[in-house]
Design an enzyme around this catalytic site. Structure first.
Site, PDB file in Angstrom:
ATOM      1  N   LYS A  43      -4.342   1.404  -5.023  1.00 38.12           N
ATOM      2  CA  LYS A  43      -4.849   2.777  -4.824  1.00 38.12           C
ATOM      3  C   LYS A  43      -3.669   3.720  -4.647  1.00 38.12           C
ATOM      4  O   LYS A  43      -2.569   3.323  -4.249  1.00 38.12           O
ATOM      5  CB  LYS A  43      -5.782   2.876  -3.611  1.00 38.12           C
ATOM      6  N   ASP A  52      -7.586   0.185   5.076  1.00 41.77           N
ATOM      7  CA  ASP A  52      -7.758   0.444   3.636  1.00 41.77           C
ATOM      8  C   ASP A  52      -8.676  -0.569   2.960  1.00 41.77           C
ATOM      9  O   ASP A  52      -9.048  -0.382   1.798  1.00 41.77           O
ATOM     10  CB  ASP A  52      -6.397   0.374   2.915  1.00 41.77           C
TER      11      ASP A  52
HETATM   12  P1  ATP Z   1      -0.674   0.516   2.562  1.00 41.54           P
HETATM   13  O1  ATP Z   1      -0.655   1.469   1.413  1.00 41.54           O
HETATM   14  O2  ATP Z   1      -2.058   0.020   2.919  1.00 41.54           O
HETATM   15  O3  ATP Z   1       0.147   0.925   3.744  1.00 41.54           O
HETATM   16  P2  ATP Z   1       1.362  -1.025   1.312  1.00 41.54           P
HETATM   17  O4  ATP Z   1       1.123  -0.940  -0.168  1.00 41.54           O
HETATM   18  O5  ATP Z   1       2.395  -0.095   1.865  1.00 41.54           O
HETATM   19  O6  ATP Z   1      -0.016  -0.836   2.049  1.00 41.54           O
HETATM   20  P3  ATP Z   1       1.347  -3.886   1.191  1.00 41.54           P
HETATM   21  O7  ATP Z   1       1.831  -4.189  -0.190  1.00 41.54           O
HETATM   22  O8  ATP Z   1      -0.092  -4.072   1.460  1.00 41.54           O
HETATM   23  O9  ATP Z   1       1.799  -2.434   1.666  1.00 41.54           O
HETATM   24  O10 ATP Z   1       2.244  -4.769   2.186  1.00 41.54           O
HETATM   25  C1  ATP Z   1       2.533  -4.362   3.488  1.00 41.54           C
HETATM   26  C2  ATP Z   1       3.057  -5.574   4.260  1.00 41.54           C
HETATM   27  O11 ATP Z   1       2.035  -6.565   4.306  1.00 41.54           O
HETATM   28  C3  ATP Z   1       4.282  -6.221   3.649  1.00 41.54           C
HETATM   29  O12 ATP Z   1       5.228  -6.365   4.682  1.00 41.54           O
HETATM   30  C4  ATP Z   1       3.823  -7.570   3.160  1.00 41.54           C
HETATM   31  O13 ATP Z   1       4.765  -8.608   3.360  1.00 41.54           O
HETATM   32  C5  ATP Z   1       2.567  -7.844   3.989  1.00 41.54           C
HETATM   33  N1  ATP Z   1       1.532  -8.559   3.229  1.00 41.54           N
HETATM   34  C6  ATP Z   1       0.719  -9.463   3.756  1.00 41.54           C
HETATM   35  N2  ATP Z   1      -0.119  -9.952   2.827  1.00 41.54           N
HETATM   36  C7  ATP Z   1       0.160  -9.349   1.677  1.00 41.54           C
HETATM   37  C8  ATP Z   1      -0.370  -9.457   0.360  1.00 41.54           C
HETATM   38  N3  ATP Z   1      -1.343 -10.312   0.063  1.00 41.54           N
HETATM   39  N4  ATP Z   1       0.141  -8.647  -0.592  1.00 41.54           N
HETATM   40  C9  ATP Z   1       1.119  -7.749  -0.270  1.00 41.54           C
HETATM   41  N5  ATP Z   1       1.672  -7.646   0.944  1.00 41.54           N
HETATM   42  C10 ATP Z   1       1.204  -8.426   1.927  1.00 41.54           C
END
Ligand code: ATP
Length: 315
Positions: free
Chosen positions: A11, A141
């Site tokens: 998203k 989210d």
């Molecule tokens: P948001 O936009 O909801 O803040 P994000 O895109 O910034 O999310 P994610 O890619 O969801 O961040 O990852 C955030 C943290 O979660 C990372 O430190 C990652 O190691 C951990 N994490 C745990 N499980 C997962 C997964 N299945 N995929 C990606 N990251 C994950």
């Protein structure tokens, strides 16, 4: 138990306004969220032992309870304790294409896919509302990732009002491989710098509503007005992230210089996205920004708005 493969899309935030603090420690938010076609593939396979295991093509991802996909499976096992005895253990295979810790909710989307997938293979027949209530226990989210499309998200991001689905806009995403912004850091820094402008819990409902400014963005979406949506992009977290990471600000400016509808950091960053009206324009803008920034750590993707959240992969 059969295997099932689901598409787990990323998203972007078209709008992110921080309204105030909540008694539970989260921030009260007003966001407009949009699903895009960049996605991970999540396959749930049966295994011979009563356990949850994670396998992924990304070695940086944790494969224990700190993986959000694992947490989603553990929550389902806790809620429906008979199912593992009946169907056996679960292997979750994560095929990652969404960049990690990028502000694109990749982890939340993976968790959402596990909830939807286990509901299917355990034949539970949960409603979307029931799945979203479980999802909110894992992360703010996750409920949006389940339903996807275009939605206004309030509360801590888990209270959803679906908006008109948009599928006529294209998105160029860009991210520096060597910059990571922690989501807790972004919100804590915002609180330190801007909490004097937060609504107070004593404010009545009317004055709270007057402090939310997402109305014009919602109206532009309802009119499918891409140019207006581009002008109204807003993310309060840019106020803390861009001064700290000037390269991210330069990247956003490079997109704007290409005459895109609008460009902004997504969520807590560091991914920057630009909105354009066609695939050809997305390709042109992507090439131009790649050439202008000329940094080998810069990664770019062209993608588009889509109207579905988690769904089964076509075999
Ligand atoms: P948001 O936009 O909801 O803040 P994000 O895109 O910034 O999310 P994610 O890619 O969801 O961040 O990852 C955030 C943290 O979660 C990372 O430190 C990652 O190691 C951990 N994490 C745990 N499980 C997962 C997964 N299945 N995929 C990606 N990251 C994950």
């Amino acid at each position: 138990m059969r295997s099932v493969t689901l598409i787990a899309p990323a998203k972007i935030n078209l709008y992110l306004e921080i309204i105030g603090s909540r008694p539970d420690g989260f921030h009260e938010l007003a966001m407009v969220l949009q699903t895009i076609s960049l996605s991970d593939r999540i396959t749930i396979n049966p295994i011979g032992i009563d356990a949850i295991t994670i396998r992924s093509n990304d070695p940086s991802l944790p494969n224990d309870h700190s993986n959000l996909a694992y947490r989603a499976a553990a929550l389902m096992v806790k809620q429906f304790p008979d199912m593992m005895a009946r169907y056996g253990g679960i292997e979750i295979e994560i095929n990652k294409r969404i960049p990690v810790a990028a502000g694109l909710a990749g982890g939340s989307s993976n968790a959402a896919a596990v909830l939807v997938g286990l509901d299917l293979i355990w034949d539970l027949g949960l409603t979307q509302d029931e799945l979203q209530t479980l999802g909110a226990e894992i992360g703010s989210d996750v409920p949006f990732c389940i339903s996807g499309g275009t939605a206004l998200a309030t509360g801590r991001g888990e209270v959803l009002s679906p908006l008109l689905n948009l599928d006529n806009l294209y998105v160029v995403l860009a991210k520096f491989r060597n910059i990571a912004i922690s989501t807790p850091w972004a919100y804590q820094t915002y609180r330190q710098q801007f909490s004097s402008s937060y609504i107070s819990e004593a404010d009545d409902l009317k004055s709270r509503q007057q402090r939310v400014h997402s109305g014009p963005m919602v109206a532009a979406i309802m009119k499918r007005d891409g140019a207006k949506i581009g002008q109204l992009l807003h993310n309060d977290l840019e106020k803390v992230a861009l001064p700290e990471y000037p390269q991210v600000a330069d990247l956003r400016d490079a997109f704007i210089a290409q005459g895109v509808l609008g460009a902004m950091m997504s969520g807590s960053g560091p991914t920057v996205f630009a909105l354009v009206e066609s695939q050809a324009e997305a390709d042109r803008v992507s090439d131009a920004v790649q050439n202008q920034i000329a940094n080998q750590n810069l990664l770019l993707w062209t993608t588009k708005f889509v109207s579905t959240g988690i769904h089964l992969a076509e075999s």
